[in-house]
Scaffold this motif. Structure first.
Motif, PDB file in Angstrom:
ATOM      1  N   LEU A 193       3.111  -1.844   8.288  1.00 50.57           N
ATOM      2  CA  LEU A 193       1.978  -2.089   9.191  1.00 50.57           C
ATOM      3  C   LEU A 193       2.294  -3.331  10.026  1.00 50.57           C
ATOM      4  CD1 LEU A 193      -0.756  -1.646   6.435  1.00 50.57           C
ATOM      5  CD2 LEU A 193      -0.130   0.030   8.178  1.00 50.57           C
ATOM      6  N   TYR A 203       5.659   2.089   3.990  1.00 57.43           N
ATOM      7  CA  TYR A 203       5.614   2.167   5.450  1.00 57.43           C
ATOM      8  C   TYR A 203       5.203   0.768   5.914  1.00 57.43           C
ATOM      9  CZ  TYR A 203       0.857   2.873   3.833  1.00 57.43           C
ATOM     10  OH  TYR A 203      -0.326   2.751   3.144  1.00 57.43           O
ATOM     11  N   LEU A 211       0.831  -1.208   0.000  1.00 52.18           N
ATOM     12  CA  LEU A 211       0.000   0.000   0.000  1.00 52.18           C
ATOM     13  C   LEU A 211       0.861   1.252   0.000  1.00 52.18           C
ATOM     14  CD1 LEU A 211      -3.137  -0.411   2.220  1.00 52.18           C
ATOM     15  CD2 LEU A 211      -2.755  -1.013  -0.164  1.00 52.18           C
TER      16      LEU A 211
END
Ligand SMILES: Nc1cc(-c2cccs2)n[nH]1
Length: 241
Positions: free
Chosen positions: A144, A142, A139
């Protein structure tokens, strides 16, 4: 046609949210069918273990392949079927894009595999690739804690493009990244009141002059895209067509 969505996760409750809002309505009117599964239902030990230490050493834990394989057998089946799309959200995946969402919106089945810990034993992905159409998607740059939030975001991006889902499909044409916008960012939007806390709607939008309004919107899209997303602009955008 009904799109069947399956979610495999150790936190299946993440997907309860799909029962509300537009997605809930789509499920009601038979456009989509949602099934969330607890990966631990395919474990056989007292602790319902889904992870183990990484071969070759290293920090953290890796998700064992066995529960995934047994879950696949029951949820998808043991025969290859390229019409089944299996999505593994991952920071090391290919960037998920609007065109990927557009392609997936015509899928009959999508299975989301939500990894936790440091990740899933790679043989699970290799096995899935031998059976179905697999997408390892990111996505963004970063990290998750798990694939669940990514699966929800991908679901929303895909399902809203399913024919019959959106009340007014025309609204899809003018969104950021939509083909109708030539891949440009969407122009700023305004509604009433015309003056609000000393801030006014741009006069051109109140002029009723559709040609000028269209030009203002295009210019704003080009300006915003050049400012915020130079990666989206090719040399042509700067020059009005
Ligand atoms: N883009 C992205 C995906 C992730 C995941 C983390 C754990 C499973 S999936 N982080 N960032």
């Amino acid at each position: 046609m009904t799109m069947r969505l399956d979610y495999l996760s150790i936190f299946p409750a993440y997907f309860d949210v799909l029962d509300i809002s537009l997605l809930g309505k789509a499920a009601v009117n038979g456009l989509v069918e949602v099934h969330a599964h607890d990966l631990r239902d395919w474990t056989h030990d007292r602790h319902r273990t889904v992870d183990d230490t990484p071969c070759g050493g290293g920090a953290g834990m890796v998700m064992k392949p066995d529960p995934w394989g047994e879950a696949f057998d029951e949820i998808i089946g043991t025969e290859p079927d390229s019409s089944v799309h299996v999505i593994f959200p991952s920071p090391s995946g290919a960037p998920f894009t609007q065109s990927a969402a557009q392609e997936l919106s015509s899928a009959v089945r999508i299975v989301f595999c939500c990894g936790r810990y440091e990740g899933i034993d790679h043989r699970v992905i290799d096995y899935a690739r031998s059976m179905w159409t697999v997408h390892e998607v990111s996505l963004g740059d970063y990290v998750l804690n798990g694939g669940e939030v990514a699966a929800l975001a991908i679901t929303e991006a895909v399902v809203r493009l399913v024919p019959g889902f959106m009340g007014n499909p025309e609204s899809l044409a003018e969104e950021s990244f939509s083909a109708g916008q030539d891949g440009l960012l969407e122009y700023p939007l305004f509604t009433r009141p015309v003056s609000w806390r000393g801030l006014d709607v741009p006069e051109v939008l109140m002029s009723g002059h559709h040609g000028r309004i269209a030009k203002w919107r295009r210019d704003e899209s080009v300006r915003l895209t050049c400012e915020r997303r130079p990666d989206l602009t090719d040399s042509d955008f700067g020059v009005p067509h």
